[in-house]
Design a protein around this motif. Sequence first.
Motif, PDB file in Angstrom:
ATOM      1  N   MET A   1     -63.908 -25.867  47.527  1.00  0.00           N
ATOM      2  CA  MET A   1     -65.353 -25.430  47.171  1.00  0.00           C
ATOM      3  C   MET A   1     -65.820 -26.916  46.373  1.00  0.00           C
ATOM      4  O   MET A   1     -64.987 -27.317  45.484  1.00  0.00           O
ATOM      5  CB  MET A   1     -65.360 -24.380  46.347  1.00  0.00           C
ATOM      6  N   ASP A   2     -66.833 -27.417  46.966  1.00  0.00           N
ATOM      7  CA  ASP A   2     -67.342 -28.733  46.154  1.00  0.00           C
ATOM      8  C   ASP A   2     -68.149 -28.299  44.808  1.00  0.00           C
ATOM      9  O   ASP A   2     -68.462 -27.219  44.695  1.00  0.00           O
ATOM     10  CB  ASP A   2     -68.278 -29.465  47.172  1.00  0.00           C
ATOM     11  N   LEU A   3     -68.373 -29.249  44.103  1.00  0.00           N
ATOM     12  CA  LEU A   3     -69.010 -29.062  42.724  1.00  0.00           C
ATOM     13  C   LEU A   3     -70.547 -28.301  42.883  1.00  0.00           C
ATOM     14  O   LEU A   3     -70.524 -27.510  42.130  1.00  0.00           O
ATOM     15  CB  LEU A   3     -69.235 -30.348  42.137  1.00  0.00           C
ATOM     16  N   ASN A   4     -71.162 -28.835  43.880  1.00  0.00           N
ATOM     17  CA  ASN A   4     -72.555 -28.242  44.064  1.00  0.00           C
ATOM     18  C   ASN A   4     -72.381 -26.717  44.495  1.00  0.00           C
ATOM     19  O   ASN A   4     -73.219 -26.173  44.099  1.00  0.00           O
ATOM     20  CB  ASN A   4     -73.463 -28.954  45.003  1.00  0.00           C
ATOM     21  N   ALA A   5     -71.525 -26.462  45.234  1.00  0.00           N
ATOM     22  CA  ALA A   5     -71.503 -25.108  45.669  1.00  0.00           C
ATOM     23  C   ALA A   5     -71.103 -24.251  44.302  1.00  0.00           C
ATOM     24  O   ALA A   5     -71.565 -23.142  44.282  1.00  0.00           O
ATOM     25  CB  ALA A   5     -70.432 -24.950  46.670  1.00  0.00           C
ATOM     26  N   PHE A   6     -70.121 -24.656  43.644  1.00  0.00           N
ATOM     27  CA  PHE A   6     -69.560 -23.995  42.458  1.00  0.00           C
ATOM     28  C   PHE A   6     -70.840 -23.894  41.523  1.00  0.00           C
ATOM     29  O   PHE A   6     -70.796 -22.852  40.744  1.00  0.00           O
ATOM     30  CB  PHE A   6     -68.435 -24.675  41.981  1.00  0.00           C
ATOM     31  N   LYS A   7     -71.686 -24.807  41.196  1.00  0.00           N
ATOM     32  CA  LYS A   7     -72.741 -24.858  40.452  1.00  0.00           C
ATOM     33  C   LYS A   7     -73.495 -23.617  40.777  1.00  0.00           C
ATOM     34  O   LYS A   7     -74.068 -22.860  40.000  1.00  0.00           O
ATOM     35  CB  LYS A   7     -73.589 -25.970  40.274  1.00  0.00           C
ATOM     36  N   ASN A   8     -73.740 -23.595  42.083  1.00  0.00           N
ATOM     37  CA  ASN A   8     -74.750 -22.673  42.595  1.00  0.00           C
ATOM     38  C   ASN A   8     -74.247 -21.271  42.558  1.00  0.00           C
ATOM     39  O   ASN A   8     -75.206 -20.212  42.277  1.00  0.00           O
ATOM     40  CB  ASN A   8     -75.165 -22.902  44.039  1.00  0.00           C
ATOM     41  N   LEU A   9     -73.102 -21.217  42.665  1.00  0.00           N
ATOM     42  CA  LEU A   9     -72.329 -19.790  42.564  1.00  0.00           C
ATOM     43  C   LEU A   9     -72.470 -19.528  41.057  1.00  0.00           C
ATOM     44  O   LEU A   9     -72.650 -18.193  40.645  1.00  0.00           O
ATOM     45  CB  LEU A   9     -70.941 -19.855  42.888  1.00  0.00           C
ATOM     46  N   LEU A  10     -72.362 -20.333  40.046  1.00  0.00           N
ATOM     47  CA  LEU A  10     -72.200 -19.866  38.592  1.00  0.00           C
ATOM     48  C   LEU A  10     -73.772 -19.489  38.283  1.00  0.00           C
ATOM     49  O   LEU A  10     -74.006 -18.641  37.514  1.00  0.00           O
ATOM     50  CB  LEU A  10     -72.096 -21.138  37.792  1.00  0.00           C
ATOM     51  N   LYS A  11     -74.825 -20.256  38.821  1.00  0.00           N
ATOM     52  CA  LYS A  11     -76.342 -19.924  38.657  1.00  0.00           C
ATOM     53  C   LYS A  11     -76.572 -18.542  39.180  1.00  0.00           C
ATOM     54  O   LYS A  11     -77.315 -17.839  38.606  1.00  0.00           O
ATOM     55  CB  LYS A  11     -77.223 -20.902  39.428  1.00  0.00           C
ATOM     56  N   GLU A  12     -75.930 -18.155  40.349  1.00  0.00           N
ATOM     57  CA  GLU A  12     -76.046 -16.879  40.782  1.00  0.00           C
ATOM     58  C   GLU A  12     -75.521 -15.809  39.966  1.00  0.00           C
ATOM     59  O   GLU A  12     -75.980 -14.652  39.829  1.00  0.00           O
ATOM     60  CB  GLU A  12     -75.679 -16.796  42.382  1.00  0.00           C
TER      61      GLU A  12
END
Length: 74
Positions: A1-12
């Motif tokens: 998982m790349d950093l942007n996908a992880f950030k988006n997951l955390l926002k969700e």
Amino acid sequence: MDLNAFKNLLKEVDKETQSVHEGYSNKSAAHKAALQIMQFEKDLYYGDIALSRHIQKIKEIIEINAEDIVNEVN
């Protein structure tokens, strides 16, 4: 998982958490006070705040919500 996908997951996850908190706090004044205390404890534990009067702050949260709690019981 790349950093942007992880950030988006955390926002969700954060959005879902806020939604659950709002629903929980709307159940009753006691639930609202409990949520405020849990949030305070979380902030204290994770270092978002520093407070030497820990128990006093919890007492203040309860006192602020006490009238609403009593009114719901009666």
